[in-house]
Design a protein around this motif. Structure first.
Motif, PDB file in Angstrom:
ATOM      1  N   PRO A  87      38.732  47.593  39.592  1.00 15.97           N
ATOM      2  CA  PRO A  87      39.543  46.887  40.578  1.00 15.97           C
ATOM      3  C   PRO A  87      38.867  45.617  41.092  1.00 15.97           C
ATOM      4  O   PRO A  87      39.521  44.655  41.398  1.00 15.97           O
ATOM      5  N   ASP A  88      37.570  45.638  41.175  1.00 15.52           N
ATOM      6  CA  ASP A  88      36.850  44.483  41.675  1.00 15.52           C
ATOM      7  C   ASP A  88      35.877  44.005  40.606  1.00 15.52           C
ATOM      8  O   ASP A  88      34.813  44.575  40.412  1.00 15.52           O
ATOM      9  N   PRO A  89      36.257  42.940  39.886  1.00 13.13           N
ATOM     10  CA  PRO A  89      35.408  42.503  38.774  1.00 13.13           C
ATOM     11  C   PRO A  89      34.073  41.947  39.228  1.00 13.13           C
ATOM     12  O   PRO A  89      33.180  41.758  38.429  1.00 13.13           O
ATOM     13  N   LEU A 137      32.179  43.475  41.386  1.00  9.96           N
ATOM     14  CA  LEU A 137      31.268  44.564  41.709  1.00  9.96           C
ATOM     15  C   LEU A 137      30.381  44.798  40.497  1.00  9.96           C
ATOM     16  O   LEU A 137      30.847  44.763  39.370  1.00  9.96           O
TER      17      LEU A 137
END
Lengths: 136, 200
Positions: free
Chosen positions: A9-11, A13
């Motif tokens: 969902p959060d590239p 991270l």
């Protein structure tokens, strides 16, 4: 080489790898040459299929190095583009490109380090950049 | 992300002897502020994604309840694009994750850069603080581009400037990361600033 990536969902991270990327570089995180920026352009010296390398040479050319040679046979590409196309971390590609350049298999066009450029030279390049962007 | 070799569309240089000169601009800002959109609005190529690897020392608790102390390799994604300019100039735009903990990779990235466009989301102003601090401390030319997500400016530029407490000479302006014209103007503002710095 990389683990299968589930939806992230959060590239931005950090992602944990199963293979330590620097095993491909013999543990080195820096290229031997002092100045190898990620926008340095790389082109292969010579032509011919890299899988046709024989004997000792073939044994010394890892799949990653071969990938770099294949990519830069017909195109001139930056270290960053090579990293993206081969899905290898930037730092790894920098080390491998440095090695390939040291043994004469690729030419690296990195220009001079910023510390060695005069303000007048910098200004001239910036002027060309400004003209170029303005004309887009 | 892996690409089949057939997707590699880098054009060969005009002649074998002509090797382009490369220049780069850093695009910084917090997560989801529109860095990749900004880059994609003007890039000749679809923005590519690469990753920088880092080794982290982590201390945690394992399944058996014991304390673990180990190193793990983590990676940080970075998107970038490229614009070919007349005179065999290739301009690279590198989007960097904005968080403090990624500053280790900025040092490499900004060496030789023209400067930086820091994208600002007024709803999360604090996200751009690390980038502003970083570029100010290193005297790297940068501009603050306030991204208007729906084309509506919610805050007066002077209010944003005051909230960020940037130096008076630092340009602060609205942009629309989706708009090629707006992105072009942002880059022009940055390059003009960088030239003014040289002229002193």
């Amino acid at each position: 080489m990389t683990t299968t990536e589930p939806d992230r969902p959060d590239p931005e991270l950090p992602e944990t790898r199963s293979v330590r990327p620097y095993t491909m570089t013999g543990g080195r995180t820096r290229p031997r040459r002092a100045y190898l920026p990620i926008e340095a352009l790389v082109r292969r010296v010579g032509t011919g299929p890299t899988d046709g390398l024989d004997g000792q040479l073939a044994a010394s050319v890892s799949p990653e190095r071969r990938g770099i040679l294949d990519l830069t046979t017909d195109a001139i590409l930056s270290v960053a583009e090579i990293s993206a196309y081969l899905a290898l971390p930037l730092g790894v590609v920098r080390v491998l490109v440095g090695d390939l350049a040291d043994c004469g298999r690729v030419v690296v066009h990195a220009g001079r380090p910023p510390s060695q450029q005069t303000p007048a030279e910098n200004f001239k390049v910036l002027e060309s950049v400004l003209d170029g962007i303005s004309a887009l | 992300m892996a690409f089949p070799l057939s997707d590699v569309m880098a054009p060969p240089p005009a002649s074998p002897a002509a090797v382009p000169t490369t220049v780069k601009i850093v695009v910084a800002g917090g997560f989801a502020v529109g860095k990749t959109t900004f880059i994609g609005s003007i890039s000749d190529i679809e923005p590519l994604s690469t990753e920088a690897a880092m080794t982290e020392h982590s201390v945690g608790v394992d399944d058996a309840g014991g304390v673990t102390d180990r190193k793990t390799t983590t990676t940080v994604a970075m998107d970038f694009g490229r614009i070919a300019l007349p005179g065999d100039l290739w301009l690279y735009l590198f989007g960097t994750p904005g968080q403090d903990r990624f500053h280790f990779m900025w040092d490499d990235l900004v060496t030789g850069a023209v400067g930086a466009v820091v994208l600002v989301d007024t709803g999360r102003l604090e996200d751009c603080f690390p980038a502003v601090d970083y570029f100010e401390a290193r005297q790297i030319p940068f501009v603050l581009a306030v991204n208007c997500f729906d084309g509506v400016a919610r805050h007066a530029i002077e209010d944003v400037r005051e909230a960020l407490a940037v130096r008076p000479e630092t340009p602060v302006f609205y942009t629309d990361a989706r708009s090629r014209a707006a992105t072009k103007q942002a880059l022009i503002t940055l390059v003009t600033l960088a030239m003014a710095r040289i002229e002193g």
